[in-house]
Design a protein around this motif. Structure first.
Motif, PDB file in Angstrom:
ATOM      1  N   PHE A 216      53.306  73.478  34.230  1.00  0.00           N
ATOM      2  CA  PHE A 216      51.857  73.452  34.413  1.00  0.00           C
ATOM      3  C   PHE A 216      51.222  74.489  33.493  1.00  0.00           C
ATOM      4  O   PHE A 216      51.900  75.355  32.946  1.00  0.00           O
ATOM      5  CB  PHE A 216      51.490  73.785  35.870  1.00  0.00           C
ATOM      6  CG  PHE A 216      52.192  72.945  36.897  1.00  0.00           C
ATOM      7  CD1 PHE A 216      51.677  71.703  37.257  1.00  0.00           C
ATOM      8  CD2 PHE A 216      53.358  73.381  37.501  1.00  0.00           C
ATOM      9  CE1 PHE A 216      52.331  70.915  38.199  1.00  0.00           C
ATOM     10  CE2 PHE A 216      54.021  72.603  38.438  1.00  0.00           C
ATOM     11  CZ  PHE A 216      53.506  71.370  38.794  1.00  0.00           C
ATOM     12  N   GLU A 217      49.909  74.387  33.334  1.00  0.00           N
ATOM     13  CA  GLU A 217      49.180  75.473  32.680  1.00  0.00           C
ATOM     14  C   GLU A 217      49.443  76.766  33.448  1.00  0.00           C
ATOM     15  O   GLU A 217      49.684  76.752  34.654  1.00  0.00           O
ATOM     16  CB  GLU A 217      47.673  75.181  32.698  1.00  0.00           C
ATOM     17  CG  GLU A 217      47.263  74.009  31.838  1.00  0.00           C
ATOM     18  CD  GLU A 217      45.860  73.522  32.117  1.00  0.00           C
ATOM     19  OE1 GLU A 217      45.363  72.742  31.300  1.00  0.00           O
ATOM     20  OE2 GLU A 217      45.273  73.904  33.165  1.00  0.00           O
TER      21      GLU A 217
ATOM     22  N   SER B 232      51.814  74.196  40.690  1.00  0.00           N
ATOM     23  CA  SER B 232      50.665  73.350  41.002  1.00  0.00           C
ATOM     24  C   SER B 232      49.742  74.033  41.997  1.00  0.00           C
ATOM     25  O   SER B 232      50.109  75.000  42.678  1.00  0.00           O
ATOM     26  CB  SER B 232      51.158  72.025  41.591  1.00  0.00           C
ATOM     27  OG  SER B 232      51.766  72.251  42.864  1.00  0.00           O
TER      28      SER B 232
ATOM     29  N   SER C 201      43.929  77.815  36.911  1.00  0.00           N
ATOM     30  CA  SER C 201      44.371  78.107  35.555  1.00  0.00           C
ATOM     31  C   SER C 201      43.797  79.445  35.082  1.00  0.00           C
ATOM     32  O   SER C 201      42.610  79.734  35.300  1.00  0.00           O
ATOM     33  CB  SER C 201      43.934  77.000  34.590  1.00  0.00           C
ATOM     34  OG  SER C 201      44.652  75.818  34.793  1.00  0.00           O
TER      35      SER C 201
ATOM     36  N   ASN D 160      43.829  65.372  34.002  1.00  0.00           N
ATOM     37  CA  ASN D 160      43.533  66.235  35.151  1.00  0.00           C
ATOM     38  C   ASN D 160      42.031  66.450  35.124  1.00  0.00           C
ATOM     39  O   ASN D 160      41.508  67.188  34.283  1.00  0.00           O
ATOM     40  CB  ASN D 160      44.284  67.564  35.026  1.00  0.00           C
ATOM     41  CG  ASN D 160      43.918  68.548  36.132  1.00  0.00           C
ATOM     42  OD1 ASN D 160      42.938  68.363  36.852  1.00  0.00           O
ATOM     43  ND2 ASN D 160      44.688  69.617  36.259  1.00  0.00           N
TER      44      ASN D 160
ATOM     45  N   THR E 173      45.579  73.428  38.762  1.00  0.00           N
ATOM     46  CA  THR E 173      46.692  72.806  38.053  1.00  0.00           C
ATOM     47  C   THR E 173      47.291  71.631  38.824  1.00  0.00           C
ATOM     48  O   THR E 173      47.274  71.592  40.048  1.00  0.00           O
ATOM     49  CB  THR E 173      47.800  73.837  37.791  1.00  0.00           C
ATOM     50  OG1 THR E 173      48.230  74.387  39.048  1.00  0.00           O
ATOM     51  CG2 THR E 173      47.319  74.961  36.898  1.00  0.00           C
TER      52      THR E 173
ATOM     53  N   ASP F 159      49.299  68.663  33.252  1.00  0.00           N
ATOM     54  CA  ASP F 159      48.162  69.373  32.645  1.00  0.00           C
ATOM     55  C   ASP F 159      48.147  69.287  31.121  1.00  0.00           C
ATOM     56  O   ASP F 159      47.466  70.072  30.462  1.00  0.00           O
ATOM     57  CB  ASP F 159      48.129  70.856  33.062  1.00  0.00           C
ATOM     58  CG  ASP F 159      48.075  71.049  34.556  1.00  0.00           C
ATOM     59  OD1 ASP F 159      47.450  70.224  35.242  1.00  0.00           O
ATOM     60  OD2 ASP F 159      48.672  72.030  35.053  1.00  0.00           O
TER      61      ASP F 159
ATOM     62  N   GLY G 200      42.477  69.214  32.579  1.00  0.00           N
ATOM     63  CA  GLY G 200      42.588  70.537  33.185  1.00  0.00           C
ATOM     64  C   GLY G 200      41.687  71.468  32.395  1.00  0.00           C
ATOM     65  O   GLY G 200      40.462  71.448  32.537  1.00  0.00           O
TER      66      GLY G 200
ATOM     67  N   ARG H 205      50.125  78.311  27.834  1.00  0.00           N
ATOM     68  CA  ARG H 205      51.339  77.834  28.499  1.00  0.00           C
ATOM     69  C   ARG H 205      52.531  78.669  28.056  1.00  0.00           C
ATOM     70  O   ARG H 205      52.587  79.152  26.925  1.00  0.00           O
ATOM     71  CB  ARG H 205      51.576  76.352  28.187  1.00  0.00           C
ATOM     72  CG  ARG H 205      52.592  75.660  29.110  1.00  0.00           C
ATOM     73  CD  ARG H 205      52.665  74.165  28.800  1.00  0.00           C
ATOM     74  NE  ARG H 205      51.434  73.449  29.091  1.00  0.00           N
ATOM     75  CZ  ARG H 205      51.263  72.604  30.103  1.00  0.00           C
ATOM     76  NH1 ARG H 205      52.274  72.369  30.937  1.00  0.00           N
ATOM     77  NH2 ARG H 205      50.118  71.979  30.292  1.00  0.00           N
TER      78      ARG H 205
END
Length: 567
Positions: free
Chosen positions: A263-264, A290, A294, A344, A351, A407, A411, A562
């Motif tokens: 995820f981010e 999740s 973010s 997203n 996320t 993501d 997102g 990321r």
């Protein structure tokens, strides 16, 4: 009389000689017996406190175990590390240090310790050709079932299958002292970060980017042909259409693959979106999971050094532009979902979310029927957006199931380590003294009388080693130069190879160039010298795995980053 004395003297000397000979034979026999015993013990050494080995401290006997449990005696520790190792000792506790690839013995209760060390082969997938997941002590292999339930994976059974589009996952725990057994559920509360394995591969170049005009980009969408390979295979160095190229994401680190944040990056402890807007270096706040906010509004240098110091022993770093490309190409190969990854559309920037429907237009502004986005509370579904734990969210995964990466469409935009060089081939920090990455470098769009460089005296941070970022040739963007801009791509970065590009209408706007699936396609240039990827919740059709844009490198809203591990 003298003769008698002489005879007795000779008898005494003979007895001494015989005695010495017996002792020599006895010692020789002991040595032969000991050598024979050592031969059968196979290997022995003292590992206590790093002292010089002594023969009577610890004796090791090594075995190789098959899938059905049978054992084969071997004479040394295997050099390959694709094994689960168990140790049983007669009077001590034995454990295996996977990082040092050596035994650790504790709680000894006698002088002579004998240990059986059993190496059980890990599951491996033939199509990966040796590029199977590489694990370290902090990375716990897991399987993820419907609803996002996480269990510790058994390394001796099938826990991933790229042929079935089931990518390998691993987690880093909040409390690493807790030991989980195979197939035991790991609660979300004890997971700090999720990672997904991207195996090393080469791909057949499908477009070298040497097109001369814009065209219908939808005609360019295709399955990307890849072949997995290990780092022991000779690198493929193709450069034109039809040739094979080992993806640069792997050759720059000389690894069998990379672990990519699922995820981010989130900001640990944030309870509302604004609390995740922090322009600081703070490894303690990193979380990759999740249903968290973010981490946004951070300069590139601060994001980089946050990720760099996160897990230094695992060579953690901020994702490069070519590493994004490696994920994108795998997603659009036979081993990924091969479709437009669902956006997203959670405008609270949480996320792991997925839109109920695919957007049909893109814009920045109020919601429309063709591009619906909405905010929710953490972990809650909306009318048109589903959280990660809802099984409907898998359309936002790169695999179409829970094993993939999230993501990468929507997102928030994500800064990647891909930066412009100036006209003198020097590294660029950013646009001007108000909008820059905080790396030491050129400011490319300063106004008259303002700074032209960001320096250490200004508080700037040094660029890292070259392997941690991608450099791009200088360009001064204008709409009339759109085609030429993309020729500055790096093969494998999922930018210029995706063209030729076409003008796309996003709702009421017609200002962007479209990549695959009409994803936004803006290349770095003098005014915005840093790449961003993936789009944002509000961008609708313009967001996607193949979306790329440009920003100043400074605090931009909304932009995140990321984490990648390459060891």
């Amino acid at each position: 009389m003298k003769l008698q004395i002489f005879r007795e003297k000779n008898k005494k000397q003979l007895g001494i000689i015989i005695g010495i000979g017996f002792i020599v034979l006895l010692v020789a026999g002991i040595l032969v017996y000991r050598s024979f015993a050592l031969y059968h013990e196979k290997k022995e050494f003292n590992i206590i406190s790093g002292t010089v080995p002594e023969l009577h401290d610890i004796n090791y006997t090594y075995y190789l175990a098959g899938a059905t449990g049978e054992r084969e005696l071997i004479d040394q520790v295997p050099e390959e590390r694709n094994y689960t190792v168990s140790i049983v000792c007669n009077n001590a506790q034995g454990n295996w240090d996977y990082e040092a690839w050596s035994p650790v013995i504790s709680d000894r209760e006698g002088e002579l310790t004998k240990c059986d060390v059993v190496f059980t082969s890990h599951y491996h997938e033939d199509i990966l050709n040796g590029a199977d997941p590489v694990l370290a002590n902090q990375l716990i292999p897991v399987t993820i079932s419907d609803g996002g339930v996480v269990k510790k994976a058994s390394l001796t059974s099938e826990w991933y299958s790229y042929e079935k589009k089931n990518w390998a996952n691993a987690v880093i725990l909040e409390d690493e002292s807790i030991i989980y057994q195979d197939n035991e559920e790991i609660p979300e509360s004890n997971i700090e970060s999720y990672f997904v394995w991207i195996p090393r591969y080469r791909y057949k170049i499908f477009n070298d980017g040497n097109y001369t005009e814009l065209s219908n980009v939808e005609e360019s969408v295709q399955t990307i042909e890849i072949e997995f390979e290990s780092k022991d295979k000779s690198v493929s160095n193709g450069s034109v259409v039809g040739e094979w190229l080992t993806h640069p994401a792997f050759t720059s680190f000389d690894v069998n693959g990379i672990w990519v944040g699922k995820f981010e990056t989130g900001y640990k402890g944030a309870t509302v979106a604004s609390e995740a807007e922090k322009n600081v270096i703070d490894t303690e706040k990193v979380q990759i999971k999740s249903n968290v906010y973010s981490w946004r509004n951070i300069q590139v240098a601060n994001a980089f050094y946050t990720t760099y110091d996160y897990k230094r022993n695992l060579d953690s770093h901020m994702m490069k532009n070519t590493e994004w490309g490696a994920v994108a190409y795998l997603q659009h190969s036979a081993y990924g979902s091969q479709t437009s990854v669902r956006i997203n559309n959670n405008s609270s920037y949480i996320t792991g979310y997925a839109a109920k429907d695919e957007p049909t237009c893109g814009f920045i502004g109020d919601s429309q029927d063709c591009n619906v986005y909405e905010g929710t509370n953490l972990g809650a579904d909306g009318l048109n957006t589903f959280n990660y734990k809802n099984s409907l969210s898998v359309v936002a995964s790169t695999t179409g199931n829970y094993s993939g990466i999230y993501d990468m469409s929507g997102g928030v935009w994500e800064y990647v380590m891909g930066v412009l060089t100036d006209e003198n081939n020097a590294l660029v920090s950013g646009r001007n003294e108000a909008n820059h990455s905080n790396f030491i470098g050129t400011l490319t769009n300063g106004t008259s009388g303002s700074k032209t460089n960001w320096s250490e005296e200004d508080g700037g941070l040094s660029f890292p080693d070259n392997k941690y970022f991608d450099k791009y040739e200088y360009g001064d963007y204008s709409n009339g130069e759109g085609v030429r801009q993309y020729k500055r791509r790096i093969l494998g970065d999922a930018t210029g190879e995706l063209g030729a590009f076409a003008n796309v209408t996003y709702g009421t706007q017609n200002r962007q160039l479209g990549s695959w699936y009409k994803d936004e396609a803006w290349f770095v240039h003098r005014y915005d010298p840093w790449f961003v990827r993936g789009g944002a919740a509000e961008y609708g059709l313009g967001s996607g795995v193949f979306s790329f844009g440009a920003q100043s490198g400074g605090v931009e809203y909304p932009v995140s980053f990321r984490v990648v591990l390459a060891f």
